[in-house]
Write a protein that holds these residues in place. Structure first.
Motif, PDB file in Angstrom:
ATOM      1  N   ARG A 188       0.836  -1.199   0.000  1.00  0.00           N
ATOM      2  CA  ARG A 188       0.000   0.000   0.000  1.00  0.00           C
ATOM      3  C   ARG A 188       0.870   1.249   0.000  1.00  0.00           C
ATOM      4  O   ARG A 188       0.614   2.192  -0.734  1.00  0.00           O
ATOM      5  CB  ARG A 188      -0.923   0.008   1.210  1.00  0.00           C
ATOM      6  N   GLU A 189       1.901   1.255   0.803  1.00  0.00           N
ATOM      7  CA  GLU A 189       2.801   2.404   0.868  1.00  0.00           C
ATOM      8  C   GLU A 189       3.462   2.659  -0.494  1.00  0.00           C
ATOM      9  O   GLU A 189       3.544   3.791  -0.950  1.00  0.00           O
ATOM     10  CB  GLU A 189       3.871   2.178   1.940  1.00  0.00           C
ATOM     11  N   ARG A 220       2.291   1.702  -3.463  1.00  0.00           N
ATOM     12  CA  ARG A 220       1.253   2.129  -4.413  1.00  0.00           C
ATOM     13  C   ARG A 220       0.861   3.583  -4.193  1.00  0.00           C
ATOM     14  O   ARG A 220       0.651   4.322  -5.150  1.00  0.00           O
ATOM     15  CB  ARG A 220       0.006   1.251  -4.302  1.00  0.00           C
ATOM     16  N   MET A 221       0.740   3.984  -2.944  1.00  0.00           N
ATOM     17  CA  MET A 221       0.344   5.360  -2.650  1.00  0.00           C
ATOM     18  C   MET A 221       1.430   6.355  -3.044  1.00  0.00           C
ATOM     19  O   MET A 221       1.143   7.530  -3.258  1.00  0.00           O
ATOM     20  CB  MET A 221      -0.022   5.512  -1.172  1.00  0.00           C
ATOM     21  N   ALA A 234      -1.703   8.343  -7.382  1.00  0.00           N
ATOM     22  CA  ALA A 234      -2.373   7.421  -6.458  1.00  0.00           C
ATOM     23  C   ALA A 234      -3.178   8.168  -5.403  1.00  0.00           C
ATOM     24  O   ALA A 234      -4.316   7.789  -5.119  1.00  0.00           O
ATOM     25  CB  ALA A 234      -1.359   6.491  -5.800  1.00  0.00           C
ATOM     26  N   ALA A 235      -2.617   9.201  -4.834  1.00  0.00           N
ATOM     27  CA  ALA A 235      -3.329   9.939  -3.783  1.00  0.00           C
ATOM     28  C   ALA A 235      -4.591  10.584  -4.345  1.00  0.00           C
ATOM     29  O   ALA A 235      -5.646  10.559  -3.702  1.00  0.00           O
ATOM     30  CB  ALA A 235      -2.419  10.984  -3.158  1.00  0.00           C
ATOM     31  N   GLU A 236      -4.502  11.120  -5.559  1.00  0.00           N
ATOM     32  CA  GLU A 236      -5.663  11.744  -6.181  1.00  0.00           C
ATOM     33  C   GLU A 236      -6.747  10.700  -6.468  1.00  0.00           C
ATOM     34  O   GLU A 236      -7.929  10.951  -6.270  1.00  0.00           O
ATOM     35  CB  GLU A 236      -5.272  12.460  -7.473  1.00  0.00           C
ATOM     36  N   ALA A 237      -6.341   9.532  -6.938  1.00  0.00           N
ATOM     37  CA  ALA A 237      -7.300   8.457  -7.215  1.00  0.00           C
ATOM     38  C   ALA A 237      -7.970   7.989  -5.923  1.00  0.00           C
ATOM     39  O   ALA A 237      -9.176   7.731  -5.886  1.00  0.00           O
ATOM     40  CB  ALA A 237      -6.616   7.288  -7.914  1.00  0.00           C
ATOM     41  N   TYR A 238      -7.193   7.897  -4.858  1.00  0.00           N
ATOM     42  CA  TYR A 238      -7.737   7.493  -3.565  1.00  0.00           C
ATOM     43  C   TYR A 238      -8.756   8.527  -3.091  1.00  0.00           C
ATOM     44  O   TYR A 238      -9.843   8.176  -2.620  1.00  0.00           O
ATOM     45  CB  TYR A 238      -6.612   7.343  -2.542  1.00  0.00           C
ATOM     46  N   ASP A 239      -8.428   9.811  -3.225  1.00  0.00           N
ATOM     47  CA  ASP A 239      -9.356  10.862  -2.807  1.00  0.00           C
ATOM     48  C   ASP A 239     -10.640  10.839  -3.624  1.00  0.00           C
ATOM     49  O   ASP A 239     -11.730  11.045  -3.092  1.00  0.00           O
ATOM     50  CB  ASP A 239      -8.693  12.241  -2.904  1.00  0.00           C
ATOM     51  N   ALA A 248     -11.979   8.192  -5.051  1.00  0.00           N
ATOM     52  CA  ALA A 248     -12.733   7.017  -4.610  1.00  0.00           C
ATOM     53  C   ALA A 248     -13.408   7.286  -3.265  1.00  0.00           C
ATOM     54  O   ALA A 248     -14.565   6.893  -3.050  1.00  0.00           O
ATOM     55  CB  ALA A 248     -11.813   5.801  -4.513  1.00  0.00           C
ATOM     56  N   ARG A 249     -12.714   7.967  -2.372  1.00  0.00           N
ATOM     57  CA  ARG A 249     -13.290   8.316  -1.070  1.00  0.00           C
ATOM     58  C   ARG A 249     -14.492   9.231  -1.247  1.00  0.00           C
ATOM     59  O   ARG A 249     -15.550   9.024  -0.646  1.00  0.00           O
ATOM     60  CB  ARG A 249     -12.241   8.982  -0.180  1.00  0.00           C
TER      61      ARG A 249
END
Length: 99
Positions: free
Chosen positions: A11-12, A14-15, A20-25, A27-28
């Motif tokens: 995970r670390e 990938r992030m 990655a951070a933008e995609a995670y945000d 999705a959130r």
């Protein structure tokens, strides 16, 4: 225990990848919007079919949205809000400074 640390390391890594951070945000945000609509729909005692009918959507589109599978346009959010007799508030808020 090794499996858990392997996941944490993956995970670390990938992030740290670009975007990655933008995609995670994103999705959130999709998940939170979907959860909010589902909560309002359930408080009204409506099924997904009823919400779809009232908002001019299909039941499958409502289901995907509620599951966080899509990020809707503002017009779709406005239709959902109107169907649920809710106000749609979009705002920008400053982020907390990193410690």
């Amino acid at each position: 225990m090794g499996e858990r640390s392997d996941w944490a390391m993956m995970r670390e890594r990938r992030m740290a990848e670009p975007g990655a951070a933008e995609a995670y945000d994103a999705a959130r945000l999709a998940f939170e919007l979907g959860r909010a609509v589902r909560d309002l729909r359930e408080r009204r005692g409506w099924s997904q079919v009823q919400l779809a009918r009232e908002s001019g959507m299909t039941q499958s589109a409502v289901a995907r949205f509620e599951a966080g599978g899509t990020v809707p346009t503002l017009p779709v959010l406005e239709r959902l809000a109107a169907a649920l007799n809710a106000s749609l508030n979009v705002s920008f808020e400053p982020r907390q400074a990193a410690a």
